[in-house]
Design a protein around this motif. Structure first.
Motif, PDB file in Angstrom:
ATOM      1  N   ASN A   1      -4.119   3.373  -3.258  1.00 30.15           N
ATOM      2  CA  ASN A   1      -3.822   3.484  -4.647  1.00 30.15           C
ATOM      3  C   ASN A   1      -4.743   2.581  -5.122  1.00 30.15           C
TER       4      ASN A   1
ATOM      5  N   GLY B   1      -2.187  -6.519   1.218  1.00 32.72           N
ATOM      6  CA  GLY B   1      -0.135  -5.824   0.559  1.00 32.72           C
ATOM      7  C   GLY B   1      -0.286  -4.878   0.223  1.00 32.72           C
ATOM      8  N   LYS B   2      -1.767  -4.642  -0.455  1.00 32.34           N
ATOM      9  CA  LYS B   2      -1.213  -2.958  -1.074  1.00 32.34           C
ATOM     10  C   LYS B   2      -1.867  -1.763  -0.517  1.00 32.34           C
ATOM     11  N   PRO B   3      -1.115  -0.501  -1.437  1.00 30.00           N
ATOM     12  CA  PRO B   3      -1.926   0.435  -0.371  1.00 30.00           C
ATOM     13  C   PRO B   3      -3.427   0.683  -0.541  1.00 30.00           C
ATOM     14  N   ALA B   4      -4.311   0.943   0.599  1.00 32.28           N
ATOM     15  CA  ALA B   4      -5.663   0.953   0.158  1.00 32.28           C
ATOM     16  C   ALA B   4      -5.468   2.435  -1.414  1.00 32.28           C
TER      17      ALA B   4
ATOM     18  N   THR C   1      -3.613  -1.234   4.042  1.00 33.12           N
ATOM     19  CA  THR C   1      -3.943  -1.675   3.092  1.00 33.12           C
ATOM     20  C   THR C   1      -4.871  -2.964   2.732  1.00 33.12           C
TER      21      THR C   1
ATOM     22  N   ASP D   1      -0.847  -5.510  12.075  1.00 30.67           N
ATOM     23  CA  ASP D   1      -2.072  -5.115  12.063  1.00 30.67           C
ATOM     24  C   ASP D   1      -1.701  -4.208  13.555  1.00 30.67           C
TER      25      ASP D   1
ATOM     26  N   HIS E   1      -2.965   4.583   5.903  1.00 29.72           N
ATOM     27  CA  HIS E   1      -1.861   4.058   6.225  1.00 29.72           C
ATOM     28  C   HIS E   1      -2.706   2.418   5.869  1.00 29.72           C
TER      29      HIS E   1
ATOM     30  N   LYS F   1      -4.593  -2.343   9.098  1.00 29.26           N
ATOM     31  CA  LYS F   1      -4.012  -1.181   9.295  1.00 29.26           C
ATOM     32  C   LYS F   1      -5.230   0.182   8.959  1.00 29.26           C
TER      33      LYS F   1
END
Ligand code: NAD
Ligand code: LMR
Length: 328
Positions: free
Chosen positions: A207, A202-205, A199, A260, A197, A180
């Motif tokens: 962060n 699976g984790k927000p990029a 990742t 995706d 948006h 994404k």
């Protein structure tokens, strides 16, 4: 094996052409079960070089290569084609912006749009690679009144792949673990590579990286990558551009992965407040050969300003080429 499809490539004796044709012929674009007949277009002085490329294509004895047409006649090149990759154009040199090529290359895409209109399959999938790609795609589209405007797309997939690679390197992950990412807007230095948006595993990029890196390192690196390659190589990107063109067409033909999306330059329908009609990089999903803009993404002030800046540049480019559009 399926029945063969016809794939046109313009600028076929150029450097992207050389990196592209062998992979299309080998089945990398449409699959190992999909034979292709290549339609190769070049300008007349490049026909001898093109003949050499044709000899090499034949010498590969690819199972998926079902024929080659090599020509300097645009009407022959686009006859009954299912796919058209418009690569042939003059590349920029050091110190030039891609839009400096508008006049030089704009005149190529009007006649090619008309020839597609007159000869291609009605559901032809057209990808414009030659720069400035978005506005060249618009010129071609505006000379093809009988084709669905959505047949015409421009390549921002190279920028998308560059964004994946930069983020993978920073986070120590593989590009396949990143989802994404979006390239909004123009394939130019105003493009907006958006990680809000995205990742990683699976984790927000956003962060996983700090804002200063995102703003001052990642965004300009992706925006300026084409220029950095020209500086380093003394010639514009070729193998990576060819690979991105293959990715773009494969996704358009065969679809996106669940969970995706990809970035494609497509005619704006006004989504996300972008000027309708310009060929704008959007996040899209693809199913059954049709692309759809990912809707409902939250857009903050940071993104809004950047999405509008690249929209403004595309509207200005459009203003400069309207004389090349077919009269309605
Ligand atoms: P190149 O000069 O090596 O090859 C271009 C070829 O196009 C030449 O062989 C030339 O004879 C041919 N050509 C010129 N006018 C033509 C016409 N009217 N019909 C058919 N063929 C024609 O250039 P290249 O490195 O292959 O790059 C091609 C284009 O792709 C350039 O505009 C470049 O800026 C662009 N590009 C775009 C992206 C992208 O991400 N969108 C990436 C890399 C390069
Ligand atoms: C690229 O992005 O590598 C190409 O568009 C070539 C260029 O002019 O930057």
């Amino acid at each position: 094996m399926k029945a063969p499809v016809r794939v046109a490539v313009t600028g076929a004796a150029g450097q992207i052409g050389y990196a592209l044709l062998f992979r299309i012929a080998a089945g990398d674009m449409l699959g190992k079960d999909q034979p292709v007949i290549l339609h190769l277009l070049e300008i007349t002085p490049a026909l001898p070089a093109l003949q050499g490329v044709v000899m090499e294509l034949n010498d590969c004895a690819f199972p998926t290569l079902a024929g080659v047409v090599a020509t300097d006649d645009v009407n022959v090149a686009f006859k009954d084609v299912d796919y058209a990759l418009l690569v042939g154009a003059r590349p920029r040199g050091p110190g030039m912006e891609r839009k400096d090529l508008l006049e030089a290359n704009g005149a190529i895409f009007g006649p090619q749009g008309k020839a597609l209109n007159d000869h291609a399959k009605r559901d032809v999938k057209v990808l414009v690679v030659g720069n400035p790609a978005n506005t060249n795609a618009l010129i071609a589209q505006q000379n093809a009144p009988d084709l669905d405007p959505k047949c015409f797309t421009a390549m921002v997939r190279l920028d998308h792949n560059r964004a994946l690679s930069q983020l993978a390197e920073k986070t120590g992950k593989h590009t396949t673990q990143i989802k994404k990412v979006t390239i909004w807007g123009n394939h130019s230095s105003t493009q907006y590579p958006d990680l809000h948006h995205a990742t990683v595993d699976g984790k927000p990029a956003l962060n996983l990286v700090d804002q200063a890196w995102y703003e001052n390192d990642f965004i300009p690196t992706v925006q300026q990558r084409g220029a950095a390659i020209i500086k380093a190589r003394g010639a514009s990107s070729a193998a990576s551009a060819a690979s991105a063109a293959i990715d773009h067409m494969r996704t358009w033909a065969l679809g996106t992965e669940e969970g995706d999306w990809v970035s494609m330059g497509i005619p704006s329908d006004g989504s996300y407040g972008i000027a309708p009609g310009v060929i704008y990089g959007y996040p899209v999903t693809v199913k059954d050969g049709k692309y759809a803009i990912v809707q409902g993404l939250e857009i903050g002030d940071f993104s809004r300003a950047r999405m509008d800046a690249t929209d403004k540049e595309l509207r200005e480019e459009r203003g400069g080429v309207e004389h090349l559009f077919a009269k309605k």
